[in-house]
Motif scaffolding. Structure first.
Motif, PDB file in Angstrom:
ATOM      1  N   MET A  57     145.688   4.902  53.343  1.00 41.79           N
ATOM      2  CA  MET A  57     146.041   5.283  51.969  1.00 41.79           C
ATOM      3  C   MET A  57     145.171   4.544  50.944  1.00 41.79           C
ATOM      4  O   MET A  57     144.732   5.132  49.956  1.00 41.79           O
ATOM      5  N   GLU A  58     144.908   3.264  51.237  1.00 42.23           N
ATOM      6  CA  GLU A  58     144.053   2.503  50.317  1.00 42.23           C
ATOM      7  C   GLU A  58     142.664   3.115  50.249  1.00 42.23           C
ATOM      8  O   GLU A  58     142.030   3.166  49.194  1.00 42.23           O
ATOM      9  N   GLN A  59     142.228   3.590  51.419  1.00 43.33           N
ATOM     10  CA  GLN A  59     140.890   4.189  51.507  1.00 43.33           C
ATOM     11  C   GLN A  59     140.809   5.427  50.600  1.00 43.33           C
ATOM     12  O   GLN A  59     139.847   5.604  49.856  1.00 43.33           O
ATOM     13  N   GLY A  60     141.849   6.275  50.687  1.00 49.19           N
ATOM     14  CA  GLY A  60     141.890   7.481  49.862  1.00 49.19           C
ATOM     15  C   GLY A  60     141.839   7.155  48.381  1.00 49.19           C
ATOM     16  O   GLY A  60     141.076   7.759  47.623  1.00 49.19           O
ATOM     17  N   SER A  61     142.627   6.174  47.980  1.00 47.49           N
ATOM     18  CA  SER A  61     142.647   5.763  46.562  1.00 47.49           C
ATOM     19  C   SER A  61     141.279   5.266  46.143  1.00 47.49           C
ATOM     20  O   SER A  61     140.776   5.609  45.064  1.00 47.49           O
ATOM     21  N   ALA A  62     140.664   4.475  47.026  1.00 46.96           N
ATOM     22  CA  ALA A  62     139.361   3.897  46.684  1.00 46.96           C
ATOM     23  C   ALA A  62     138.316   4.985  46.522  1.00 46.96           C
ATOM     24  O   ALA A  62     137.557   4.977  45.535  1.00 46.96           O
ATOM     25  N   VAL A  63     138.305   5.954  47.446  1.00 44.68           N
ATOM     26  CA  VAL A  63     137.301   7.027  47.356  1.00 44.68           C
ATOM     27  C   VAL A  63     137.535   7.860  46.096  1.00 44.68           C
ATOM     28  O   VAL A  63     136.589   8.222  45.391  1.00 44.68           O
ATOM     29  N   ALA A  64     138.814   8.152  45.811  1.00 44.34           N
ATOM     30  CA  ALA A  64     139.130   8.922  44.596  1.00 44.34           C
ATOM     31  C   ALA A  64     138.647   8.178  43.353  1.00 44.34           C
ATOM     32  O   ALA A  64     138.056   8.769  42.443  1.00 44.34           O
ATOM     33  N   ALA A  65     138.878   6.868  43.354  1.00 43.29           N
ATOM     34  CA  ALA A  65     138.463   6.058  42.200  1.00 43.29           C
ATOM     35  C   ALA A  65     136.948   6.036  42.081  1.00 43.29           C
ATOM     36  O   ALA A  65     136.395   6.164  40.974  1.00 43.29           O
ATOM     37  N   ALA A  89     134.801   8.286  43.181  1.00 44.47           N
ATOM     38  CA  ALA A  89     134.326   9.601  42.745  1.00 44.47           C
ATOM     39  C   ALA A  89     134.509   9.755  41.234  1.00 44.47           C
ATOM     40  O   ALA A  89     133.598  10.210  40.530  1.00 44.47           O
ATOM     41  N   ALA A  90     135.687   9.351  40.762  1.00 43.48           N
ATOM     42  CA  ALA A  90     135.939   9.466  39.318  1.00 43.48           C
ATOM     43  C   ALA A  90     134.992   8.563  38.533  1.00 43.48           C
ATOM     44  O   ALA A  90     134.456   8.975  37.495  1.00 43.48           O
ATOM     45  N   PHE A 112     131.591  10.060  38.207  1.00 48.46           N
ATOM     46  CA  PHE A 112     131.562  11.087  37.161  1.00 48.46           C
ATOM     47  C   PHE A 112     131.526  10.460  35.774  1.00 48.46           C
ATOM     48  O   PHE A 112     130.837  10.935  34.887  1.00 48.46           O
ATOM     49  N   VAL A 113     132.298   9.397  35.610  1.00 49.63           N
ATOM     50  CA  VAL A 113     132.311   8.723  34.306  1.00 49.63           C
ATOM     51  C   VAL A 113     130.923   8.146  34.003  1.00 49.63           C
ATOM     52  O   VAL A 113     130.411   8.279  32.886  1.00 49.63           O
ATOM     53  N   VAL A 135     127.992   9.190  35.172  1.00 53.47           N
ATOM     54  CA  VAL A 135     127.076  10.289  34.844  1.00 53.47           C
ATOM     55  C   VAL A 135     127.345  10.762  33.416  1.00 53.47           C
ATOM     56  O   VAL A 135     126.418  11.046  32.652  1.00 53.47           O
TER      57      VAL A 135
END
Lengths: 113, 132
Positions: A1-9, A11-12, A15-16, A18
Motif C-alpha cells: 500500500m505504501e508503494q502505491g501511495s508513493a508511486v501516485a505521489a 506521478a502527481a 506532472f506538477v 512539468v
C-alpha cells in the motif's frame, strides 16, 4: 500500500514539475521580444496556410464536380449517338431500281399511241 | 473558429464534466483508493476541492484557447495511479473503471509532453553540450 501511495505521489509530482516548467517557459517567452515577433509571424503564416488550404480544397472540389459533369455529358453524348444510329437503322432502305414499278419508272420501249 | 479550437473546447468540456463528476463522487467515507491518498496526509475534502478547481481551470483554459498545463492534470493522475494500485492489491474496483482512468491519464500525458516540448528541450540541451 505504501508503494502505491508513493508511486501516485511521484506521478502527481512529475506532472506538477512539468506544469511549473510550462509556466516558466511561458513567462520567459512572454518577456522575449524576438520570440514574440517570431510567434506573430508564425501565427500569420499559419493563418495564411489555413486560407490557402481552404482555397486548395475548394479548387479540388470544383475540379471534381467538373469531372463529374464531364462524365455525365459524355454519357449523354453516347446515348444520343446510339439513338441516332438506331433511328438511322430503322429508316426505309433505298428502293431497288431494277425491280421498280412501271408506273413510277415507265418502260421506254412501250410508246403510247 | 478553427477545427483545433473546437477540439480543444470539446476536450475542455469533457475534462470539466469528468473532473467534477469525480470530485463530487469522492465520498467522505473511506474508500480504498482514497486511503492511498490519505496515507500521504492529504484530506479527502482537499482532494475533492483540487478536483473541482482543476476541472474548472481546464475548462477555462480550453475556452480561452490557452495552452494546457500539467499542474491541472496532476490530481487526476494521482487518483488514477492510486486506483491502479488499489486494483492490483485486489480491491473491489471494476477493471473497466481502472482501464478508463488509465486511458485518460495516458491521453493527458501525451498532451502534456507534446505541449511542454520536454523531449525537444532536453534533446537540444544534450546536443549543445555534446557539440560544445
Amino acid at each position: 500500500m505504501e508503494q502505491g501511495s508513493a508511486v501516485a505521489a511521484i506521478a502527481a509530482m512529475a506532472f506538477v514539475l512539468v506544469g511549473v516548467f510550462q509556466f516558466l517557459r511561458g513567462y520567459v517567452q512572454s518577456t522575449n521580444k524576438d520570440y514574440l515577433a517570431l510567434r506573430e509571424k508564425y501565427e500569420a503564416l499559419q493563418a495564411k496556410n489555413v486560407a490557402l488550404e481552404t482555397n486548395n480544397l475548394l479548387w479540388k472540389n470544383r475540379a471534381l464536380s467538373t469531372e463529374k459533369s464531364n462524365r455525365k455529358l459524355k454519357n449523354q453524348l453516347a446515348q444520343c449517338s446510339e439513338t441516332i444510329q438506331a433511328a438511322l437503322n430503322k429508316t426505309r432502305p433505298i428502293p431497288d431500281l431494277s425491280q421498280s414499278n412501271t408506273d413510277e419508272f415507265p418502260d421506254d420501249t412501250v410508246v403510247p399511241e | 473558429m478553427s477545427e483545433t479550437q473546437v477540439i480543444k473546447v470539446v476536450k475542455g468540456i469533457i475534462l470539466f464534466i469528468t473532473f467534477w463528476a469525480m470530485g463530487l463522487s469522492i465520498p467522505d467515507a473511506n474508500s480504498i483508493t482514497l486511503s492511498y491518498i490519505q496515507q500521504l496526509g492529504i484530506n479527502p475534502r482537499l482532494f475533492q476541492i483540487l478536483f473541482l478547481v482543476s476541472g474548472s481551470i481546464n475548462l477555462f483554459i480550453a475556452l480561452r484557447g490557452y495552452r494546457w498545463n500539467a499542474i491541472w492534470f496532476a490530481v487526476w493522475v494521482m487518483y488514477s495511479v492510486a486506483a491502479l494500485f488499489a486494483y492490483l492489491n485486489n480491491a473491489n474496483i471494476p477493471l473497466i473503471t481502472v482501464t478508463a482512468y488509465l486511458l485518460l491519464t495516458t491521453y493527458l500525458t501525451i498532451d502534456v509532453l507534446q505541449d511542454a516540448d520536454l523531449f525537444e528541450y532536453i534533446g537540444k540541451r544534450l546536443w549543445n553540450r555534446e557539440v560544445l
